[in-house]
Design an enzyme around this catalytic site. Structure first.
Site, PDB file in Angstrom:
ATOM      1  N   HIS A  15       0.849  -1.272   0.017  1.00 26.64           N
ATOM      2  CA  HIS A  15      -0.169  -0.044  -0.050  1.00 26.64           C
ATOM      3  C   HIS A  15       0.805   0.993   0.038  1.00 26.64           C
ATOM      4  CE1 HIS A  15      -0.288   0.298   4.704  1.00 26.64           C
ATOM      5  NE2 HIS A  15       0.989   0.445   4.333  1.00 26.64           N
ATOM      6  N   CYS A  34       5.793   6.374   4.730  1.00 22.83           N
ATOM      7  CA  CYS A  34       4.511   5.513   4.193  1.00 22.83           C
ATOM      8  C   CYS A  34       3.795   6.064   2.845  1.00 22.83           C
ATOM      9  CB  CYS A  34       3.421   5.256   5.229  1.00 22.83           C
ATOM     10  SG  CYS A  34       4.110   4.366   6.565  1.00 22.83           S
ATOM     11  N   HIS A  40       5.067   0.201  -0.311  1.00 21.46           N
ATOM     12  CA  HIS A  40       5.784  -0.708   0.475  1.00 21.46           C
ATOM     13  C   HIS A  40       4.770  -1.802   0.958  1.00 21.46           C
ATOM     14  CE1 HIS A  40       3.926   1.897   3.535  1.00 21.46           C
ATOM     15  NE2 HIS A  40       3.728   0.944   4.236  1.00 21.46           N
ATOM     16  N   HIS A  42       3.389  -5.282   3.543  1.00 22.73           N
ATOM     17  CA  HIS A  42       3.409  -5.767   4.866  1.00 22.73           C
ATOM     18  C   HIS A  42       3.047  -7.204   4.842  1.00 22.73           C
ATOM     19  CE1 HIS A  42       3.728  -2.046   7.027  1.00 22.73           C
ATOM     20  NE2 HIS A  42       2.814  -1.557   6.296  1.00 22.73           N
ATOM     21  N   ASP A  80      -4.330 -10.949  -0.949  1.00 22.32           N
ATOM     22  CA  ASP A  80      -3.243 -11.432  -1.006  1.00 22.32           C
ATOM     23  C   ASP A  80      -2.484 -11.156  -2.239  1.00 22.32           C
ATOM     24  OD1 ASP A  80      -0.951 -12.870   0.481  1.00 22.32           O
ATOM     25  OD2 ASP A  80      -1.505 -14.659  -0.896  1.00 22.32           O
ATOM     26  N   HIS A  81      -1.112 -10.760  -1.930  1.00 25.36           N
ATOM     27  CA  HIS A  81      -0.396 -10.171  -2.935  1.00 25.36           C
ATOM     28  C   HIS A  81      -0.831  -9.116  -3.803  1.00 25.36           C
ATOM     29  CE1 HIS A  81       2.017 -13.504  -1.591  1.00 25.36           C
ATOM     30  NE2 HIS A  81       3.247 -12.948  -2.118  1.00 25.36           N
ATOM     31  N   GLU A 124       0.022  -5.233  11.554  1.00 16.29           N
ATOM     32  CA  GLU A 124       0.619  -4.839  10.354  1.00 16.29           C
ATOM     33  C   GLU A 124       2.087  -5.210  10.591  1.00 16.29           C
ATOM     34  OE1 GLU A 124      -0.033  -0.466   8.363  1.00 16.29           O
ATOM     35  OE2 GLU A 124       0.999  -0.472  10.375  1.00 16.29           O
TER      36      GLU A 124
HETATM   37 NI    NI Z   1       2.656   0.241   5.778  1.00 14.55          NI
END
Ligand code: NI
Length: 140
Positions: A15, A34, A40, A42, A80-81, A124
């Site tokens: 995100h 961010c 980036h 998680h 996911d992904h 997270e």
């Molecule tokens: Ni983040």
């Protein structure tokens, strides 16, 4: 006898925290690293807590495989992904983990009905997690 059951799931997503209503400097001041344009990722850990009466015949409040199936098909396959910024669930919504918690709760509230959905907890990082237990309007 009411029992709570919590099951844990893992998924990865990326995100970028960016609010269209703010200027670039305001976004950078608000979200810091961010707000990096490249985003980036998680490795999220999702905990889903449901509750219900224990069925005297089965000794269970619900079948774990039913919960797994709902989370797999409605949450993990969806996110996911993925880059959360490009998902329709986040149209007009900054994909913070606060908002992701609420989105996931509302998806599961509609798709999993075999037991009462109490809350979702979303880790997270090792250092922070978010919990949502409903109460806001549905966004899905
Ligand atoms: Ni983040």
């Amino acid at each position: 006898m009411k029992v709570h059951l919590t099951r844990r799931y893992l998924f990865s997503a990326s995100h970028r925290l960016h609010c269209d209503g703010l200027s670039e400097p305001e976004n950078q001041a608000t979200y810091g690293k961010c707000n990096n344009p490249h985003g980036h990722g998680h490795n999220y850990a999702l905990e889903v807590t449901v509750s219900g009466q224990v069925d005297p015949a089965t000794g269970m409040i619900c079948n774990l495989s039913d919960l797994d199936r709902s989370v797999q098909s409605e949450v993990l396959e969806r996110f996911d992904h993925e880059n959360l910024n490009y998902r329709s669930e986040f149209d007009g919504l900054v994909p913070t983990t606060e908002n992701l918690s609420e989105v996931i709760f509302n998806i599961l509230k509609q798709s999993f009905t075999a037991a009462h959905l109490e809350k979702v907890r979303l880790e997270e990082t090792m250092m922070n997690s978010f919990e949502y237990a409903g109460g806001a309007e549905l966004r899905v």
